[in-house]
Design an enzyme around this catalytic site. Structure first.
Site, mmCIF file in Angstrom:
data_model
loop_
_atom_site.group_PDB
_atom_site.id
_atom_site.type_symbol
_atom_site.label_atom_id
_atom_site.label_comp_id
_atom_site.label_asym_id
_atom_site.label_seq_id
_atom_site.Cartn_x
_atom_site.Cartn_y
_atom_site.Cartn_z
ATOM 1 N N ALA A 74 0.811 -1.216 0.000
ATOM 2 C CA ALA A 74 0.000 0.000 0.000
ATOM 3 C C ALA A 74 0.847 1.271 0.000
ATOM 4 O O ALA A 74 0.433 2.294 -0.543
ATOM 5 C CB ALA A 74 -0.950 -0.002 1.181
ATOM 6 N N GLN A 182 -7.018 -0.785 5.293
ATOM 7 C CA GLN A 182 -7.627 -1.392 6.481
ATOM 8 C C GLN A 182 -9.054 -1.861 6.206
ATOM 9 O O GLN A 182 -9.627 -2.594 7.009
ATOM 10 C CB GLN A 182 -7.640 -0.397 7.646
ATOM 11 C CG GLN A 182 -6.273 -0.008 8.156
ATOM 12 C CD GLN A 182 -5.558 -1.129 8.893
ATOM 13 O OE1 GLN A 182 -6.166 -2.122 9.302
ATOM 14 N NE2 GLN A 182 -4.263 -0.993 9.055
ATOM 15 N N SER A 202 -3.404 -3.732 0.443
ATOM 16 C CA SER A 202 -2.197 -4.507 0.689
ATOM 17 C C SER A 202 -2.533 -5.903 1.207
ATOM 18 O O SER A 202 -3.425 -6.062 2.050
ATOM 19 C CB SER A 202 -1.362 -3.755 1.729
ATOM 20 O OG SER A 202 -0.150 -4.413 1.957
ATOM 21 N N ALA A 203 -1.786 -6.908 0.740
ATOM 22 C CA ALA A 203 -2.091 -8.300 1.098
ATOM 23 C C ALA A 203 -1.853 -8.606 2.577
ATOM 24 O O ALA A 203 -2.620 -9.345 3.190
ATOM 25 C CB ALA A 203 -1.260 -9.253 0.228
ATOM 26 N N HIS A 204 -0.788 -8.027 3.154
ATOM 27 C CA HIS A 204 -0.433 -8.463 4.513
ATOM 28 C C HIS A 204 -1.362 -7.925 5.602
ATOM 29 O O HIS A 204 -1.249 -8.321 6.761
ATOM 30 C CB HIS A 204 1.040 -8.149 4.835
ATOM 31 C CG HIS A 204 1.348 -6.730 5.194
ATOM 32 N ND1 HIS A 204 1.431 -6.310 6.494
ATOM 33 C CD2 HIS A 204 1.599 -5.642 4.437
ATOM 34 C CE1 HIS A 204 1.746 -5.011 6.517
ATOM 35 N NE2 HIS A 204 1.852 -4.581 5.272
ATOM 36 N N THR A 243 9.660 -7.197 -12.619
ATOM 37 C CA THR A 243 9.185 -8.581 -12.668
ATOM 38 C C THR A 243 8.178 -8.820 -11.556
ATOM 39 O O THR A 243 8.415 -8.439 -10.409
ATOM 40 C CB THR A 243 10.383 -9.544 -12.508
ATOM 41 O OG1 THR A 243 11.276 -9.303 -13.596
ATOM 42 C CG2 THR A 243 9.949 -10.993 -12.503
ATOM 43 N N CYS A 328 2.736 4.443 14.882
ATOM 44 C CA CYS A 328 3.667 4.165 13.789
ATOM 45 C C CYS A 328 5.057 4.721 14.024
ATOM 46 O O CYS A 328 6.018 4.342 13.378
ATOM 47 C CB CYS A 328 3.109 4.665 12.467
ATOM 48 S SG CYS A 328 1.954 3.475 11.782
HETATM 49 C C1 LIG Z 1 -0.360 -0.745 6.607
HETATM 50 C C2 LIG Z 1 -0.883 0.431 5.930
HETATM 51 C C3 LIG Z 1 -0.213 1.014 4.858
HETATM 52 C C4 LIG Z 1 1.121 0.505 4.369
HETATM 53 O O1 LIG Z 1 0.966 -0.708 3.709
HETATM 54 P P1 LIG Z 1 2.241 -1.570 3.262
HETATM 55 O O2 LIG Z 1 1.671 -2.626 2.398
HETATM 56 O O3 LIG Z 1 2.822 -2.106 4.532
HETATM 57 O O4 LIG Z 1 3.162 -0.669 2.545
HETATM 58 C C5 LIG Z 1 -0.782 2.095 4.236
HETATM 59 N N1 LIG Z 1 -1.954 2.585 4.635
HETATM 60 C C6 LIG Z 1 -2.642 2.057 5.669
HETATM 61 C C7 LIG Z 1 -3.959 2.644 6.047
HETATM 62 C C8 LIG Z 1 -2.131 0.975 6.342
HETATM 63 O O5 LIG Z 1 -2.808 0.462 7.363
#
Ligand SMILES: *Cc1c(COP(=O)(O)O)cnc(C)c1O
Length: 404
Positions: A74, A182, A202-204, A243, A328
């Site tokens: 993200a 989120q 974001s996947a994680h 890639t 953060c």
């Molecule tokens: C975790 C987070 C990000 C960053 O995401 P990454 O994939 O770790 O770079 C950005 N925005 C929000 C709202 C997040 O919670």
């Protein structure tokens, strides 16, 4: 026996779902091809896997697979959206509207384009974390090219009125980007119904792997383009070269499918758990939930405990992994800028805890957390002269403190 520490920091990252890992494994070695290799079956197998993942990701947010640009996460998506729109639409204008409670990836991208000549308006949300349509309307100028407002806040969970914001953006011919990191996978996010033009996720944060994410870029009504920030082989429709992270993307796809199928029941379970946690902790006097409690994500609760010292609180709850009011930037003692934007004073911002529940959080763990936090808060208050004064009915605001 419960295993400690207990993980309640699912807004920072989530553990990967074992079903995701299982689908990823073959793509590290057996099917290791480069998805851009057009001349042999190694490449075709990888490309097929990426195509399938792209469909699964797109389905979760109701977009076309062609509108998904895979990135490293993200942070990169936010950078690409903001810097990419600023460059691409330079002829149209240079003004961007955002909010002070955005993630640093958005705020710092805005700061970056400011140095290149952008004008940025940083709106202050109301005390409950919501921005109002009137506020945004007042900020709009003829040169406004982009509104970037997050879907759900990572620290307090507040969900912004995205459909009203997008209607306003549309009416004024302004692009709307949202950091939905989120929200995607936790609550229904639909780029059509919500009228979103660009969206980062974001996947994680949704039980997938780290290092992979996406930027949704609308292809029609209107057709949106961003200037690439990474130059090279022209992957991802020229918007993001490099890639492709095939195992990561495969995992992201599976994570999206699981969220699609399980989001509704999971949200019900987590919000009930969150409500129970809150109700129990609020039985302690002088405890306050930060952010609007009606418009928010199901799995987040941010609570401030008055008359408790922040550092002591973090030490006192070391058996549970939570974030403190300095989330953060926890290396510094600066209180959270998000909580400060809501108007909280330093004391309350420092003495706050963010609880982020997740797919693997159990009732037992929540019970443990409730008891653990209550014990810590009570103990710290017993030692606190401020708490004693409060209990004696002394109005602390009327006390004249000795300078030293
Ligand atoms: C975790 C987070 C990000 C960053 O995401 P990454 O994939 O770790 O770079 C950005 N925005 C929000 C709202 C997040 O919670």
């Amino acid at each position: 026996m419960l295993k400690t520490p207990i993980y309640l920091d699912n807004n920072a990252t989530t553990p990967m779902d074992p079903r995701v890992l299982e689908e990823m494994l073959p793509f590290f070695n057996e099917s290791f091809g480069n998805a851009a290799s057009r001349n042999h079956s190694f490449g075709w197998t990888a490309e097929e896997a990426v195509d399938y993942a792209r469909e699964r990701v797109a389905k979760l947010i109701n977009s076309s697979p062609k509108e998904i640009i895979f990135t490293s996460g993200a942070t990169e998506s936010d950078n690409l959206a903001i810097k990419g729109v600023f460059e691409m639409y330079a002829a149209k204008g240079n003004h961007i509207i955002t909010v002070a409670t955005e993630h640093k990836a958005v705020l710092d991208s805005c700061k970056h384009v400011e140095k290149l000549g952008a004008q940025v308006t940083y709106l202050t949300p109301s005390a409950d974390g919501l921005v109002s349509i009137e506020q945004i309307k007042e900020a709009i100028r003829p040169e406004t090219i982009l509104i970037t407002i997050m879907y759900g806040n990572n620290e307090i969970g507040v969900v912004q009125p995205m459909q009203e914001i997008s209607a306003l953006a549309r009416a004024n011919n302004i692009l709307l980007h949202t950091d939905a990191t989120q929200a995607v996978g936790k609550i229904p996010v639909d780029v059509e119904a919500d009228g979103i033009d660009l969206m980062s996720f974001s996947a994680h944060k949704m039980y997938g792997p780290k290092g992979v994410g996406a930027l949704y870029v609308r292809r029609k009504n209107p057709r949106v383009k961003v200037t690439a920030q990474m130059d090279g082989g022209g992957h991802e429709r020229g918007m993001r070269s490099g890639t492709l992270n095939v195992p990561g993307i495969v995992g992201f796809g599976k994570a999206c499918e699981l969220c699609m199928n399980e989001m509704e029941s999971e949200a019900r379970r987590l919000s009930a758990m969150r409500d129970r946690l809150e109700a129990e902790l609020l039985t302690m006097e002088e405890s306050y939930v930060n952010g609007n409690r009606n418009h928010r994500l199901p799995h987040v609760s941010n609570i401030s405990f008055k008359y408790v010292e922040g550092e002591g609180l973090m030490m006192g709850v070391k058996d549970i992994a939570v974030s403190s009011g300095s989330a953060c930037t926890s290396a510094s003692l600066e209180p959270s800028y998000v909580l400060k934007s809501l108007g909280l004073d330093d004391d309350l911002a420092h003495s706050s805890l963010r609880f982020g529940l997740g797919r693997f959080t159990t009732d037992e763990e929540v019970d443990y957390a409730i008891n653990h936090v209550k014990t810590a808060v009570n103990k710290l208050r017993e030692m606190s002269p401020l708490w004693e004064m409060f209990k004696d009915g002394i109005d602390l605001k009327s006390v004249e403190w000795q300078e030293h």
